[in-house]
Design a protein around this motif. Structure first.
Motif, short mmCIF file in Angstrom:
data_model
loop_
_atom_site.label_atom_id
_atom_site.label_comp_id
_atom_site.label_asym_id
_atom_site.label_seq_id
_atom_site.Cartn_x
_atom_site.Cartn_y
_atom_site.Cartn_z
N VAL A 248 63.94 -59.30 12.25
CA VAL A 248 65.12 -59.25 11.38
C VAL A 248 66.40 -59.13 12.21
N ALA A 249 66.32 -58.40 13.32
CA ALA A 249 67.50 -58.18 14.16
C ALA A 249 68.06 -59.49 14.70
N VAL A 250 67.19 -60.39 15.11
CA VAL A 250 67.66 -61.67 15.64
C VAL A 250 68.39 -62.46 14.56
N LYS A 251 67.84 -62.48 13.35
CA LYS A 251 68.53 -63.16 12.26
C LYS A 251 69.85 -62.47 11.94
N ALA A 252 69.83 -61.14 11.94
CA ALA A 252 71.02 -60.38 11.61
C ALA A 252 72.15 -60.59 12.62
N ARG A 253 71.79 -60.91 13.86
CA ARG A 253 72.82 -61.12 14.87
C ARG A 253 73.26 -62.58 14.97
N ARG A 286 64.89 -66.55 22.24
CA ARG A 286 64.65 -67.77 23.02
C ARG A 286 64.14 -68.92 22.15
N GLN A 287 63.67 -68.63 20.97
CA GLN A 287 63.18 -69.67 20.08
C GLN A 287 64.31 -70.34 19.29
N LEU A 288 65.52 -69.78 19.37
CA LEU A 288 66.64 -70.40 18.67
C LEU A 288 66.91 -71.79 19.24
N VAL A 289 67.22 -72.72 18.37
CA VAL A 289 67.53 -74.09 18.78
C VAL A 289 69.02 -74.33 18.56
N ASN A 297 66.53 -79.35 12.62
CA ASN A 297 65.85 -78.52 13.62
C ASN A 297 66.75 -77.43 14.18
N THR A 298 68.05 -77.54 13.99
CA THR A 298 68.99 -76.62 14.60
C THR A 298 68.99 -75.28 13.87
N THR A 299 68.94 -74.20 14.63
CA THR A 299 69.02 -72.85 14.05
C THR A 299 70.28 -72.11 14.49
N GLN A 300 70.99 -72.63 15.48
CA GLN A 300 72.31 -72.09 15.83
C GLN A 300 73.25 -73.24 16.08
N PHE A 339 80.14 -74.74 21.56
CA PHE A 339 78.82 -74.11 21.59
C PHE A 339 78.77 -72.99 22.64
N TYR A 340 77.98 -71.95 22.33
CA TYR A 340 77.83 -70.83 23.26
C TYR A 340 76.36 -70.41 23.29
N GLU A 341 75.88 -70.08 24.48
CA GLU A 341 74.49 -69.68 24.62
C GLU A 341 74.20 -68.40 23.84
N PRO A 342 73.02 -68.30 23.20
CA PRO A 342 72.61 -67.02 22.63
C PRO A 342 72.54 -65.99 23.76
N THR A 343 73.23 -64.89 23.59
CA THR A 343 73.47 -63.95 24.68
C THR A 343 72.96 -62.56 24.29
#
Length: 457
Positions: A248-253, A286-289, A297-300, A339-343
């Motif tokens: 849930v935290a990954v989705k919440a962020r 790391r699974q975010l696309v 297919n994109t999630t971010q 675009f910015y990398e998931p950090t």
């Protein structure tokens, strides 16, 4: 000139002439006339229009979602969900408004005494770009059904969304002028607030802008509801279901590319489970696309503007210099889009930039604490107080901690989210007043006492 551009490509989509003073005057005059006629209708006569709006949103869901994605870069799947939530909101108020606006009988020394809820008049909505439909429509439904009219000044980078919203109300058959869009810059807002036809203001946006809105409205003695910035804590205690919390935290962020006032931003984790949480959080992140927001297919998607990405990157760089441990990401992605990398940062201290400031983008800060008491202290050590989450299997403890957290909403074992059925808003630098639910509806009514004599002895 107001420009619509695609932040995922840098492409200019359209340009619009800003509305001049003559157009503004015409819009306000028309809205004022429409409101007076609308308020004269009974509630039962207004309710069908709300259902028409819901039907119109669903009928045009794909095209409306595409406009959202093109203008602010969120994944198309999220944009479709946003339009659907707007439709639900209008259906909810169509169902619930009769109860919310019913006279409240209060026994007193009168023969009869009651509270009634009359419309205020013309409401100005100054709205942000991050949820360009939802932020507007969550205000519009209760404002309109209670007999008011609404004039929208939307964020200047989503003009097509603003115009599309106006078209939705036209197609739904609402009286002309009841919902109006003004394509104007921020410099026009003070004069709009001071206009005698404007009765109140609802604003969602940054805390600095909220202070300016509040100051102008206070000078004019106008009611305000302010939903401002947030640095929401996400507390994970030692007894929590760590895997569920991390998911849930990954989705919440990272939902909406992290561009949300109520996104979880500070992950405050008890030390005994911190390694487990960090490992799970990073594995899921790391699974975010990251990619074309139009792709299924994109999630971010992209951030909404290049300057916003630059601001986030400056916060990330400052935090690295301050000693935060960068686990992943930390860089803009090359290309013309924003675009910015998931950090992800670990071992963040409360005085570091990513913990102290609101980070409006895909960057997560993990803070380690020794116990629940320290977690609450750090959670409250912030100027903001919008939302918070607590993860624990001790539900009674969760309720006790919820009372101690300085926030407008606390979610136990869940992700903070707005819901038409529940009041939504913040405290401290996150603003005041409430949207949604019964309390949100009453914010934009004249709560009037009606007393009938003779007095009882």
């Amino acid at each position: 000139m107001i420009t619509s551009f695609n932040p995922a490509t840098g492409e200019t989509l359209a340009t619009f002439d800003a509305h001049d003073d003559a157009h503004i005057e015409q819009t306000l005059a028309q809205a004022d006339r429409a409101q007076k006629k609308w308020a004269a209708l009974s509630l039962s006569e207004r309710l069908p229009f709300l259902l028409n709006v819901a039907k119109t949103l669903r009928r045009n869901k794909e095209s409306l979602a595409r406009i959202i994605t093109l203008e602010m870069g969120k994944p198309l799947a999220e944009a479709l969900g946003e339009v659907e939530k707007c439709a639900w909101n209008f259906e909810y108020y169509a169902e619930s408004s009769p109860g919310y606006l019913e006279d409240l009988i209060i026994p007193s020394g009168a023969t009869d005494s009651r509270v009634v809820y009359d419309p205020l008049g013309l409401i100005l909505a100054v709205m942000p770009w991050n949820y360009p439909f939802w932020q507007v429509m969550r205000a519009a439904a209760p404002v309109l059904v209670s007999g008011n009219a609404l004039v929208l000044k939307h964020a200047s980078n989503v003009p097509q969304c603003a115009l599309a919203l106006e078209d939705v109300f036209k197609e739904a058959g609402l009286p002309t002028g009841l919902f109006s869009t003004l394509l104007v810059g921020a410099a026009k807002v003070p004069a709009l607030i001071k206009d005698p036809r404007i009765s109140a203001v609802t604003f969602t946006g940054s805390t600095p802008a909220g202070r300016q809105i509040a100051s102008t409205a206070a000078e004019a003695l106008k009611k305000q509801v302010l939903e401002l910035g947030g640095s929401d804590p996400f507390i994970v205690l030692a007894d929590a279901d760590v895997q569920a919390a991390a998911t849930v935290a990954v989705k919440a962020r990272f939902q909406n590319t992290g561009q949300s006032c109520i996104a979880a931003k500070r992950f405050i984790v008890e030390a005994s489970v911190a390694d487990e949480f960090v490992d799970a959080f990073c594995a899921i992140t790391r699974q975010l696309v990251v990619g074309d927001p139009m792709s299924t297919n994109t999630t971010q998607g992209s951030m909404a503007r290049l300057n916003l990405r630059d601001e986030l990157h400056a916060q990330v760089q400052a935090s690295v210099k301050e000693g935060a441990r960068l686990l992943m990401g930390g860089n803009p992605i090359a290309g013309s889009g924003a675009f910015y990398e998931p950090t992800v940062f670990d071992h963040v201290l409360p005085n570091m930039t990513v913990a102290r400031e609101e980070t409006f983008g895909p960057a997560a800060a993990i803070l380690r604490v020794s116990n629940a008491h320290e977690a609450i202290r750090i959670a409250n050590d912030s100027p903001f107080g919008l939302g918070a989450a607590v993860w624990t299997q001790d539900i009674e403890l969760g309720y006790r901690l919820a009372h101690q957290i300085q926030a407008g909403a606390v979610f136990i074992n869940g992700m903070v989210a707005s819901d038409p059925r529940l009041p939504f808003g913040g405290t401290k630098a996150s603003g005041y007043g409430r949207e949604l639910g019964m309390l949100g509806m009453h914010e934009f009514t004249n709560i009037k006492t009606v007393w009938r004599g003779p007095a009882r002895t």
